[in-house]
Design a protein around this motif. Structure first.
Motif, PDB file in Angstrom:
ATOM      1  N   ILE A   1       0.519 -13.355   0.895  1.00 17.62           N
ATOM      2  CA  ILE A   1       0.516 -14.683   0.280  1.00 17.62           C
ATOM      3  C   ILE A   1       0.929 -14.558  -1.181  1.00 17.62           C
ATOM      4  CG2 ILE A   1      -1.294 -15.529   1.842  1.00 17.62           C
ATOM      5  CD1 ILE A   1      -3.255 -15.321  -0.532  1.00 17.62           C
ATOM      6  N   CYS A   2       1.504 -15.632  -1.692  1.00 22.27           N
ATOM      7  CA  CYS A   2       1.861 -15.660  -3.119  1.00 22.27           C
ATOM      8  C   CYS A   2       0.928 -16.570  -3.902  1.00 22.27           C
ATOM      9  CB  CYS A   2       3.308 -16.096  -3.296  1.00 22.27           C
ATOM     10  SG  CYS A   2       3.649 -17.787  -2.788  1.00 22.27           S
ATOM     11  N   GLU A   3       0.135 -17.383  -3.187  1.00 22.43           N
ATOM     12  CA  GLU A   3      -0.732 -18.352  -3.863  1.00 22.43           C
ATOM     13  C   GLU A   3      -2.040 -17.685  -4.299  1.00 22.43           C
ATOM     14  OE1 GLU A   3       1.904 -20.146  -0.804  1.00 22.43           O
ATOM     15  OE2 GLU A   3       0.269 -18.710  -0.687  1.00 22.43           O
ATOM     16  N   VAL A   4      -1.925 -16.753  -5.235  1.00 18.57           N
ATOM     17  CA  VAL A   4      -3.082 -15.997  -5.722  1.00 18.57           C
ATOM     18  C   VAL A   4      -3.341 -16.418  -7.163  1.00 18.57           C
ATOM     19  CG1 VAL A   4      -4.077 -13.723  -6.126  1.00 18.57           C
ATOM     20  CG2 VAL A   4      -2.496 -14.073  -4.215  1.00 18.57           C
ATOM     21  N   GLY A   5      -4.393 -17.224  -7.370  1.00 21.01           N
ATOM     22  CA  GLY A   5      -4.735 -17.645  -8.719  1.00 21.01           C
ATOM     23  C   GLY A   5      -5.415 -16.546  -9.505  1.00 21.01           C
ATOM     24  N   SER A   6      -6.270 -15.777  -8.838  1.00 17.62           N
ATOM     25  CA  SER A   6      -6.942 -14.655  -9.500  1.00 17.62           C
ATOM     26  C   SER A   6      -7.463 -13.698  -8.451  1.00 17.62           C
ATOM     27  CB  SER A   6      -8.097 -15.133 -10.389  1.00 17.62           C
ATOM     28  OG  SER A   6      -9.137 -15.691  -9.602  1.00 17.62           O
ATOM     29  N   ASP A   7      -7.650 -12.469  -8.869  1.00 12.95           N
ATOM     30  CA  ASP A   7      -8.221 -11.422  -8.020  1.00 12.95           C
ATOM     31  C   ASP A   7      -9.224 -10.658  -8.868  1.00 12.95           C
ATOM     32  OD1 ASP A   7      -8.736  -9.511  -6.037  1.00 12.95           O
ATOM     33  OD2 ASP A   7      -7.025  -8.270  -6.633  1.00 12.95           O
ATOM     34  N   VAL A   8     -10.490 -10.680  -8.462  1.00 11.23           N
ATOM     35  CA  VAL A   8     -11.566 -10.036  -9.223  1.00 11.23           C
ATOM     36  C   VAL A   8     -12.236  -8.977  -8.356  1.00 11.23           C
ATOM     37  CG1 VAL A   8     -13.707 -10.356 -10.498  1.00 11.23           C
ATOM     38  CG2 VAL A   8     -11.971 -12.155 -10.525  1.00 11.23           C
ATOM     39  N   LEU A   9     -12.241  -7.738  -8.839  1.00  8.48           N
ATOM     40  CA  LEU A   9     -12.920  -6.630  -8.174  1.00  8.48           C
ATOM     41  C   LEU A   9     -14.097  -6.210  -9.041  1.00  8.48           C
ATOM     42  CD1 LEU A   9     -12.868  -4.477  -5.830  1.00  8.48           C
ATOM     43  CD2 LEU A   9     -11.581  -3.027  -7.424  1.00  8.48           C
ATOM     44  N   ASP A  10     -15.303  -6.290  -8.485  1.00  6.23           N
ATOM     45  CA  ASP A  10     -16.544  -5.991  -9.214  1.00  6.23           C
ATOM     46  C   ASP A  10     -17.167  -4.741  -8.609  1.00  6.23           C
ATOM     47  OD1 ASP A  10     -19.283  -5.917 -10.057  1.00  6.23           O
ATOM     48  OD2 ASP A  10     -19.217  -8.050 -10.509  1.00  6.23           O
ATOM     49  N   ILE A  11     -17.183  -3.658  -9.389  1.00  6.45           N
ATOM     50  CA  ILE A  11     -17.748  -2.377  -8.933  1.00  6.45           C
ATOM     51  C   ILE A  11     -18.999  -2.088  -9.745  1.00  6.45           C
ATOM     52  CG2 ILE A  11     -17.332   0.088  -8.610  1.00  6.45           C
ATOM     53  CD1 ILE A  11     -14.286  -0.627  -8.695  1.00  6.45           C
ATOM     54  N   ASP A  12     -20.152  -2.133  -9.094  1.00  5.98           N
ATOM     55  CA  ASP A  12     -21.443  -1.963  -9.770  1.00  5.98           C
ATOM     56  C   ASP A  12     -22.126  -0.721  -9.217  1.00  5.98           C
ATOM     57  OD1 ASP A  12     -23.917  -2.164 -10.965  1.00  5.98           O
ATOM     58  OD2 ASP A  12     -24.206  -4.285 -10.496  1.00  5.98           O
ATOM     59  N   ARG A  13     -22.340   0.288 -10.072  1.00  2.68           N
ATOM     60  CA  ARG A  13     -23.003   1.521  -9.643  1.00  2.68           C
ATOM     61  C   ARG A  13     -24.525   1.402  -9.652  1.00  2.68           C
ATOM     62  NH1 ARG A  13     -19.931   6.266  -8.353  1.00  2.68           N
ATOM     63  NH2 ARG A  13     -22.042   6.917  -7.856  1.00  2.68           N
ATOM     64  N   GLY A  14     -25.068   0.310 -10.164  1.00  4.38           N
ATOM     65  CA  GLY A  14     -26.517   0.114 -10.157  1.00  4.38           C
ATOM     66  C   GLY A  14     -27.276   1.092 -11.028  1.00  4.38           C
ATOM     67  N   LEU A  15     -26.702   1.469 -12.163  1.00  2.00           N
ATOM     68  CA  LEU A  15     -27.344   2.450 -13.047  1.00  2.00           C
ATOM     69  C   LEU A  15     -28.439   1.807 -13.900  1.00  2.00           C
ATOM     70  CD1 LEU A  15     -24.249   4.415 -14.433  1.00  2.00           C
ATOM     71  CD2 LEU A  15     -25.560   4.843 -12.344  1.00  2.00           C
ATOM     72  N   SER A  16     -29.449   2.598 -14.207  1.00  2.00           N
ATOM     73  CA  SER A  16     -30.495   2.177 -15.131  1.00  2.00           C
ATOM     74  C   SER A  16     -30.927   3.386 -15.953  1.00  2.00           C
ATOM     75  CB  SER A  16     -31.695   1.577 -14.386  1.00  2.00           C
ATOM     76  OG  SER A  16     -32.273   2.541 -13.524  1.00  2.00           O
ATOM     77  N   ALA A  17     -31.577   3.114 -17.079  1.00  2.00           N
ATOM     78  CA  ALA A  17     -32.024   4.193 -17.960  1.00  2.00           C
ATOM     79  C   ALA A  17     -33.531   4.399 -17.824  1.00  2.00           C
ATOM     80  CB  ALA A  17     -31.671   3.877 -19.400  1.00  2.00           C
ATOM     81  N   PHE A  18     -33.954   5.659 -17.928  1.00  2.00           N
ATOM     82  CA  PHE A  18     -35.383   6.003 -17.949  1.00  2.00           C
ATOM     83  C   PHE A  18     -35.695   6.594 -19.315  1.00  2.00           C
ATOM     84  CE2 PHE A  18     -39.069   8.716 -17.233  1.00  2.00           C
ATOM     85  CZ  PHE A  18     -39.894   7.864 -16.511  1.00  2.00           C
ATOM     86  N   PHE A  19     -36.798   6.113 -19.932  1.00  2.00           N
ATOM     87  CA  PHE A  19     -37.059   6.474 -21.326  1.00  2.00           C
ATOM     88  C   PHE A  19     -38.144   7.530 -21.499  1.00  2.00           C
ATOM     89  CE2 PHE A  19     -34.716   2.599 -21.570  1.00  2.00           C
ATOM     90  CZ  PHE A  19     -33.954   2.738 -22.704  1.00  2.00           C
ATOM     91  N   GLY A  20     -39.093   7.631 -20.637  1.00  2.90           N
ATOM     92  CA  GLY A  20     -40.082   8.695 -20.753  1.00  2.90           C
ATOM     93  C   GLY A  20     -40.896   8.630 -22.030  1.00  2.90           C
ATOM     94  N   ASP A  21     -41.039   9.770 -22.730  1.00  4.02           N
ATOM     95  CA  ASP A  21     -41.940   9.865 -23.880  1.00  4.02           C
ATOM     96  C   ASP A  21     -41.227   9.702 -25.213  1.00  4.02           C
ATOM     97  OD1 ASP A  21     -40.528  12.209 -23.978  1.00  4.02           O
ATOM     98  OD2 ASP A  21     -42.272  13.549 -23.945  1.00  4.02           O
ATOM     99  N   ASN A  22     -40.027   9.143 -25.205  1.00  5.13           N
ATOM    100  CA  ASN A  22     -39.281   8.971 -26.442  1.00  5.13           C
ATOM    101  C   ASN A  22     -38.659   7.582 -26.445  1.00  5.13           C
ATOM    102  OD1 ASN A  22     -37.956   9.363 -28.863  1.00  5.13           O
ATOM    103  ND2 ASN A  22     -36.830  11.184 -28.213  1.00  5.13           N
ATOM    104  N   VAL A  23     -38.273   7.111 -27.630  1.00  2.99           N
ATOM    105  CA  VAL A  23     -37.601   5.812 -27.679  1.00  2.99           C
ATOM    106  C   VAL A  23     -36.173   5.923 -27.169  1.00  2.99           C
ATOM    107  CG1 VAL A  23     -39.027   4.906 -29.538  1.00  2.99           C
ATOM    108  CG2 VAL A  23     -36.914   6.147 -30.103  1.00  2.99           C
ATOM    109  N   GLU A  24     -35.580   7.116 -27.238  1.00  4.93           N
ATOM    110  CA  GLU A  24     -34.249   7.330 -26.683  1.00  4.93           C
ATOM    111  C   GLU A  24     -34.344   7.577 -25.187  1.00  4.93           C
ATOM    112  OE1 GLU A  24     -30.988   9.055 -29.683  1.00  4.93           O
ATOM    113  OE2 GLU A  24     -32.455  10.541 -29.032  1.00  4.93           O
ATOM    114  N   ALA A  25     -33.402   7.025 -24.446  1.00  5.06           N
ATOM    115  CA  ALA A  25     -33.359   7.251 -23.003  1.00  5.06           C
ATOM    116  C   ALA A  25     -33.149   8.737 -22.721  1.00  5.06           C
ATOM    117  CB  ALA A  25     -32.246   6.428 -22.378  1.00  5.06           C
ATOM    118  N   CYS A  26     -33.778   9.232 -21.663  1.00  3.34           N
ATOM    119  CA  CYS A  26     -33.653  10.648 -21.319  1.00  3.34           C
ATOM    120  C   CYS A  26     -32.958  10.880 -19.981  1.00  3.34           C
ATOM    121  CB  CYS A  26     -35.017  11.333 -21.322  1.00  3.34           C
ATOM    122  SG  CYS A  26     -36.190  10.677 -20.121  1.00  3.34           S
ATOM    123  N   GLN A  27     -32.821   9.837 -19.174  1.00  4.11           N
ATOM    124  CA  GLN A  27     -32.151   9.973 -17.887  1.00  4.11           C
ATOM    125  C   GLN A  27     -31.381   8.698 -17.561  1.00  4.11           C
ATOM    126  OE1 GLN A  27     -31.910  12.504 -15.750  1.00  4.11           O
ATOM    127  NE2 GLN A  27     -33.369  13.935 -16.657  1.00  4.11           N
TER     128      GLN A  27
END
Length: 341
Positions: free
Chosen positions: A199-225
């Motif tokens: 088809i040529c009638e393509v207004g937009s194409d959006v690919l969303d890739i989410d790895r689901g990452l999060s940070a763990f902070f532990g005993d410091n204010v800086e993230a450790c994992q």
């Protein structure tokens, strides 16, 4: 008198590095990139918390403390170029298989859940009194890649999770901007396949890739994992109602392109393959294939308009694996003989 910071002057440089090793800002190979920075900014993400207590007074003076530094540090949007598209897709996928004996080399990037590499980002804003900050031991947590008829240049919004965030650096990163022009929406003309129909009638194409990452902070204010979660890939194609797209809508709802009178919507989910190829030349291409997309009929409504005009329809949903095939495979032809990860 104070000097205003020049917001129109800035650089964003990105490269890879091993965990626990300081990033090398002198790197100037294909494993580093200075993209065309469009918008967004990475921030140290220093957040303040408080805890109140009873002290016999009507107004509180709660204990103040720093909750965290780093983790989810924001997102940047770049214009995607033939020279760097493979790098960012490979970092999200955690894999890049290179084949070929000479330019062009084929990079096959299959999203099967490999471990992502660590990277660094160096930001500079201004020239006379520049603000420079570095984010490293980081990963791209999410990438949203879009082309559209309205914008034309291909954009990638990259969300970053970093263990080390906002470190000041003195010397600008060595990598210079590549001269290749940004990928354009119109460079996919004639290649966009929706459920086997071009088809040529393509207004937009959006690919969303989410790895689901999060940070763990532990005993410091800086993230450790950086903790991986369950990732998800979605794709959404905005089109208009035509005889071809109406037939696809019928297949999604009724299980047939031309349902007979009396047919009601079926319970089965409809899956479609979506593929497009951006072509700059015979040796510079970018192909995005999602072989099994569970199409959601919610945005396929067809109704009248007093003023006329196109009837917009959106075909999209979750991208799934198709047997042994990955839910998304990106194939890049470029001049890099070296794998991006």
């Amino acid at each position: 008198m104070a000097t205003a910071i020049e917001s129109q002057i800035g650089t964003l440089t990105h490269g890879r590095h091993a965990t626990g090793v300081a990033p090398d800002l002198t790197i100037a190979t294909a494993l580093a990139d200075r993209p065309r920075w469009l918008s967004g900014v990475l921030d140290p993400a220093k957040t303040i918390g408080s805890e109140d207590y009873v002290d016999g007074l009507p107004f509180g003076s709660p204990t103040q403390f720093t909750e965290q530094v780093g983790g989810e540090v924001g997102s940047v949007t770049i214009q995607v170029q033939p020279s760097n598209s493979g790098l960012y897709f490979a970092e999200l996928a955690g894999v890049d298989v290179v084949t070929g004996a000479a330019d062009p080399y084929t990079h096959t990037i299959a999203f099967n859940g490999a471990v992502q590499p660590f990277g660094w980002w160096a930001q500079q804003v201004g020239a006379s009194s520049p603000k420079r900050d570095l984010f490293y031991e980081s990963k791209i947590g999410k990438g949203v890649f879009e082309t559209s008829q309205g914008t034309k240049p291909m954009h990638a919004e990259l969300s970053v999770v970093a263990l080390r965030a906002g470190e000041i650096y003195a010397t600008p990163a060595a990598k210079t901007e590549d001269t290749s022009d940004t990928w354009l929406h119109t460079e996919s003309s004639g290649s966009f396949s929706l459920d086997g129909t071009v088809i040529c009638e393509v207004g937009s194409d959006v690919l969303d890739i989410d790895r689901g990452l999060s940070a763990f902070f532990g005993d410091n204010v800086e993230a450790c994992q950086i903790i991986p979660g369950k990732g998800q890939i979605t794709r959404s194609v905005q089109s208009i109602a035509t005889s071809d797209t109406l037939a696809l809508r019928n297949r999604v709802l009724y299980g047939a392109s031309a349902p007979a009178a009396g047919t009601r919507p079926v319970k089965a989910v409809y899956y479609a393959a979506i593929t497009k190829t951006l072509t700059r030349s015979a040796t510079r291409t970018l192909t995005i294939s999602t072989p099994k997309v569970a199409l959601n009929p919610a945005d396929m409504k067809v109704g009248p308009s007093p003023g006329g005009g196109p009837i917009e329809m959106t075909f999209g949903g979750t991208c799934l694996k198709n047997g042994a095939a990955a839910p998304c495979t990106v194939t890049v032809l470029d001049g890099s003989a070296v794998a991006y990860i």
